[in-house]
Design an enzyme around this catalytic site. Structure first.
Site, PDB file in Angstrom:
ATOM      1  CG  HIS A  69      -0.093   0.194   2.501  1.00 16.88           C
ATOM      2  ND1 HIS A  69       0.479  -0.882   3.154  1.00 16.88           N
ATOM      3  CD2 HIS A  69       0.288   1.286   3.205  1.00 16.88           C
ATOM      4  CE1 HIS A  69       1.162  -0.447   4.192  1.00 16.88           C
ATOM      5  NE2 HIS A  69       1.072   0.868   4.251  1.00 16.88           N
ATOM      6  CG  HIS A  80       7.342   4.665   1.066  1.00 16.84           C
ATOM      7  ND1 HIS A  80       6.871   5.787   1.715  1.00 16.84           N
ATOM      8  CD2 HIS A  80       7.448   3.698   2.015  1.00 16.84           C
ATOM      9  CE1 HIS A  80       6.714   5.519   2.993  1.00 16.84           C
ATOM     10  NE2 HIS A  80       7.051   4.258   3.209  1.00 16.84           N
TER      11      HIS A  80
HETATM   12  P1  2AM Z   1       6.161   2.313   6.422  1.00 18.63           P
HETATM   13  O1  2AM Z   1       5.629   1.216   5.543  1.00 18.63           O
HETATM   14  O2  2AM Z   1       7.106   3.223   5.716  1.00 18.63           O
HETATM   15  O3  2AM Z   1       6.698   1.793   7.743  1.00 18.63           O
HETATM   16  C1  2AM Z   1       0.977   1.466   8.648  1.00 18.63           C
HETATM   17  O4  2AM Z   1       1.830   1.431   9.740  1.00 18.63           O
HETATM   18  C2  2AM Z   1       1.536   2.356   7.573  1.00 18.63           C
HETATM   19  O5  2AM Z   1       1.693   3.684   8.087  1.00 18.63           O
HETATM   20  C3  2AM Z   1       2.882   1.962   6.991  1.00 18.63           C
HETATM   21  O6  2AM Z   1       2.827   2.180   5.597  1.00 18.63           O
HETATM   22  C4  2AM Z   1       3.862   2.916   7.607  1.00 18.63           C
HETATM   23  O7  2AM Z   1       4.919   3.258   6.791  1.00 18.63           O
HETATM   24  C5  2AM Z   1       2.997   4.154   7.769  1.00 18.63           C
HETATM   25  N1  2AM Z   1       3.464   5.074   8.786  1.00 18.63           N
HETATM   26  C6  2AM Z   1       3.752   6.385   8.604  1.00 18.63           C
HETATM   27  N2  2AM Z   1       4.116   6.963   9.735  1.00 18.63           N
HETATM   28  C7  2AM Z   1       4.089   6.000  10.680  1.00 18.63           C
HETATM   29  C8  2AM Z   1       4.380   5.980  12.069  1.00 18.63           C
HETATM   30  N3  2AM Z   1       4.747   7.085  12.734  1.00 18.63           N
HETATM   31  N4  2AM Z   1       4.275   4.804  12.718  1.00 18.63           N
HETATM   32  C9  2AM Z   1       3.899   3.681  12.063  1.00 18.63           C
HETATM   33  N5  2AM Z   1       3.580   3.649  10.750  1.00 18.63           N
HETATM   34  C10 2AM Z   1       3.685   4.789  10.071  1.00 18.63           C
END
Ligand code: 2AM
Length: 183
Positions: free
Chosen positions: A46, A128
């Site tokens: 996602h 991303h």
């Molecule tokens: P990531 O894949 O780059 O870790 C669910 O956790 C989604 O929210 C993930 O896509 C995660 O990104 C994103 N996300 C963004 N900020 C976050 C945070 N502070 N803590 C956890 N997940 C975060």
């Protein structure tokens, strides 16, 4: 003991259909294998628009109201590059260019959430798809494929932490307005 409200870990996200999901998987699996990291299962692919964190029922309802106020337009992403973040040792796949409509969608959502008193993670939108974590060999991703991804909606998803890893559930979706698709 004090009463603690029940919360859900929520985020607004772009959620691929089966075709895009499979194309991401097939186009990136070799790079993921080469990275030495722990691969993210394809059903979890996602692109996060806004991370909300743990919300109680009232805040979650406010987030849904905010989403309903957003008038985003359809757009397309061209996923075409690999990236690596050394801090989190995370490998990702994303677009070199972000259409204005994509940036606008994330910004409008953030504004609508703040209007309702919510304070989501203020990180700016950096689209991303996380492919792997705990990457040990970031230098060997090779040439990135090109995966076109037409966007017609955005969704609210819930993240559930299981012993085996994160599980994501789509809770609701909101359409993007038809019109000329911005590339
Ligand atoms: P990531 O894949 O780059 O870790 C669910 O956790 C989604 O929210 C993930 O896509 C995660 O990104 C994103 N996300 C963004 N900020 C976050 C945070 N502070 N803590 C956890 N997940 C975060």
């Amino acid at each position: 003991m004090a009463w603690v409200p029940e919360t859900e870990r929520l985020f607004f996200t772009l959620w691929p259909d089966a075709v895009v999901r499979q194309a991401i998987y097939e186009g990136t699996r070799q790079a993921v294998r080469a990275s030495g990291g722990k691969s993210v299962p394809p059903e979890n692919f996602h692109i996060t628009l806004v991370f909300l964190g743990n919300l109680d029922a009232a805040a979650a309802a406010a987030a849904r109201e905010a989403a309903a106020d957003v008038r985003g337009k359809v757009f397309s992403l061209a996923l075409d590059r690999f990236g690596f973040w050394p801090g989190s040792r995370l490998a990702w796949f994303g677009p070199s260019e972000v259409p204005e409509a994509g940036r606008m969608l994330a910004a409008m959502l953030m504004t609508a959430l703040r209007v309702r008193g919510l304070t989501p993670d203020a990180q700016s939108f950096f689209p991303h798809v996380t492919l792997a974590r705990k990457v040990s060999k970031p230098g060997v991703f090779g040439c990135a494929p090109m995966v076109p991804w037409p966007l017609e909606e955005f969704v609210l998803a819930r993240s559930i932490t299981r012993p085996s890893g994160s599980e994501y559930r789509v809770l609701a979706s909101w359409p993007l307005a038809a019109g000329q698709r911005e590339l």
